[in-house]
Motif scaffolding. Structure first.
Motif, PDB file in Angstrom:
ATOM      1  N   ASP A   1      11.255  -9.955  -1.969  1.00 18.08           N
ATOM      2  CA  ASP A   1      12.436 -10.126  -2.810  1.00 18.08           C
ATOM      3  C   ASP A   1      12.694  -8.876  -3.650  1.00 18.08           C
ATOM      4  N   GLY A   2      13.961  -8.446  -3.683  1.00 15.22           N
ATOM      5  CA  GLY A   2      14.344  -7.299  -4.484  1.00 15.22           C
ATOM      6  C   GLY A   2      14.111  -5.960  -3.830  1.00 15.22           C
ATOM      7  N   CYS A   3      13.569  -5.947  -2.629  1.00 13.32           N
ATOM      8  CA  CYS A   3      13.304  -4.677  -1.948  1.00 13.32           C
ATOM      9  C   CYS A   3      14.592  -4.090  -1.368  1.00 13.32           C
ATOM     10  N   GLN A   4      14.593  -2.778  -1.170  1.00  9.93           N
ATOM     11  CA  GLN A   4      15.731  -2.104  -0.552  1.00  9.93           C
ATOM     12  C   GLN A   4      15.309  -1.613   0.831  1.00  9.93           C
ATOM     13  N   THR A   5      16.026  -2.084   1.830  1.00 12.54           N
ATOM     14  CA  THR A   5      15.681  -1.776   3.215  1.00 12.54           C
ATOM     15  C   THR A   5      16.950  -1.405   3.962  1.00 12.54           C
TER      16      THR A   5
ATOM     17  N   LYS B   1       8.663  -3.444  -6.358  1.00 10.71           N
ATOM     18  CA  LYS B   1       9.583  -3.366  -5.223  1.00 10.71           C
ATOM     19  C   LYS B   1       9.183  -2.305  -4.211  1.00 10.71           C
ATOM     20  N   CYS B   2       9.662  -2.527  -2.989  1.00 10.77           N
ATOM     21  CA  CYS B   2       9.481  -1.556  -1.911  1.00 10.77           C
ATOM     22  C   CYS B   2      10.828  -0.951  -1.511  1.00 10.77           C
ATOM     23  N   ARG B   3      10.764   0.210  -0.870  1.00  9.79           N
ATOM     24  CA  ARG B   3      11.967   0.862  -0.350  1.00  9.79           C
ATOM     25  C   ARG B   3      11.644   1.428   1.032  1.00  9.79           C
ATOM     26  N   SER B   4      12.410   1.002   2.028  1.00  9.77           N
ATOM     27  CA  SER B   4      12.196   1.457   3.391  1.00  9.77           C
ATOM     28  C   SER B   4      13.529   1.912   3.987  1.00  9.77           C
TER      29      SER B   4
ATOM     30  N   LEU C   1       0.820  -1.209   0.000  1.00  8.89           N
ATOM     31  CA  LEU C   1       0.000   0.000   0.000  1.00  8.89           C
ATOM     32  C   LEU C   1       0.856   1.263   0.000  1.00  8.89           C
ATOM     33  N   HIS C   2       2.027   1.165   0.605  1.00  8.57           N
ATOM     34  CA  HIS C   2       2.960   2.296   0.672  1.00  8.57           C
ATOM     35  C   HIS C   2       4.339   1.778   0.253  1.00  8.57           C
ATOM     36  N   HIS C   3       4.626   1.848  -1.029  1.00  7.15           N
ATOM     37  CA  HIS C   3       5.834   1.236  -1.563  1.00  7.15           C
ATOM     38  C   HIS C   3       7.113   1.890  -1.072  1.00  7.15           C
ATOM     39  N   THR C   4       7.052   3.149  -0.741  1.00  8.23           N
ATOM     40  CA  THR C   4       8.236   3.857  -0.252  1.00  8.23           C
ATOM     41  C   THR C   4       7.917   4.561   1.057  1.00  8.23           C
ATOM     42  N   GLN C   5       8.730   4.279   2.061  1.00 10.31           N
ATOM     43  CA  GLN C   5       8.608   5.019   3.313  1.00 10.31           C
ATOM     44  C   GLN C   5      10.009   5.306   3.831  1.00 10.31           C
TER      45      GLN C   5
ATOM     46  N   ALA D   1       6.032  -7.864   1.916  1.00  9.81           N
ATOM     47  CA  ALA D   1       5.098  -8.382   0.910  1.00  9.81           C
ATOM     48  C   ALA D   1       5.085  -7.627  -0.410  1.00  9.81           C
ATOM     49  N   CYS D   2       6.238  -7.162  -0.856  1.00  5.85           N
ATOM     50  CA  CYS D   2       6.351  -6.610  -2.208  1.00  5.85           C
ATOM     51  C   CYS D   2       7.032  -7.658  -3.087  1.00  5.85           C
ATOM     52  N   SER D   3       7.247  -7.351  -4.352  1.00  7.10           N
ATOM     53  CA  SER D   3       7.813  -8.347  -5.272  1.00  7.10           C
ATOM     54  C   SER D   3       8.915  -7.725  -6.115  1.00  7.10           C
TER      55      SER D   3
END
Length: 224
Positions: free
Chosen positions: A132-136, A98-101, A60-64, A92-94
């Motif tokens: 997978d593939g997210c940046q945290t 992708k997500c970024r936190s 719901l919020h791909h970047t925070q 739970a992104c793909s």
């Protein structure tokens, strides 16, 4: 895919949207509270402070991205407990979505006097859950400044710290790869360390030499 937690790295080469300065001295109950500047030089027994940042990216919020830059000036204390924490999670992104936190916390604490008990805790944790593939990235930087007499940062030091805080905010909100972001944030921490060392160099020399200690914790999943 699964839930992943990366081992925390050891300290590196160094041993909120505005600079927030709080003058603190211990009250009768032993918990630090804000006091006028003149009270910072009075008797004190104990001081407790904690700063934390948490970011959570998901479908719901791909970047925070969040950051904190806090300056806390204590008067004379006999004991102190200071905690700084940064937590970032991507959930739970793909790879195709992708997500970024990003969570970054800079904490500066000045203490004075013959401190017999000092507990300094600095923690960071970055977690990818089915992402997978997210940046945290989570980074916690804790600067403990110890001087014989209470240290009051001068106008020049405050201006420099305010400029560093502004650049930290820009980096936090940037789209830089996590690995490059780590390098640039480390460089800002080095600048803060330099500002504080210059400040203590001007402080009166007592039985104990003024000192600046930086605790650094970085944890991250750069992604692919």
């Amino acid at each position: 895919m699964g839930s992943h937690r990366k081992p925390r790295p050891s300290s590196g080469p160094f041993n909120g949207r505005a600079v927030r300065t709080v003058l603190l001295a211990a009250g009768a109950a032993g918990v630090a509270t804000a006091v006028p500047a003149h009270a910072a030089t009075g008797p004190a027994r104990a001081a407790i402070v904690s700063d934390s940042v948490f970011s959570n990216a998901n479908r719901l919020h791909h970047t925070q991205t969040k950051d904190s830059f806090t300056v806390r000036e204590f008067g004379n204390v006999r004991s102190a407990s200071v905690r700084n924490q940064a937590n970032a999670a991507s959930v739970a992104c793909s790879v195709d979505d992708k997500c970024r936190s990003v969570a970054l916390s800079f904490q500066i604490v000045t203490i004075a006097g013959d401190v017999h008990r000092l507990k300094a805790v600095n923690v960071s944790d970055a977690t990818n859950k089915y992402c997978d593939g997210c940046q945290t990235l989570a980074g916690a930087y804790q600067f403990v400044v110890s001087t014989p007499d209470p240290l009051k940062l001068d106008a020049s030091a405050r201006r420099q710290l305010a400029d560093i805080e502004r650049r930290l905010d820009v980096l936090t909100r940037s789209t830089l790869p996590a690995t490059e972001l780590q390098t640039r944030v480390d460089a800002l921490a080095g600048e803060v360390n330099g500002v504080l060392k210059n400040a203590v160099a001007k402080a009166p020399k007592g039985h104990d030499r003024p000192d600046v200690t930086l605790h650094r914790r970085l944890d991250g999943w750069p992604g692919h």
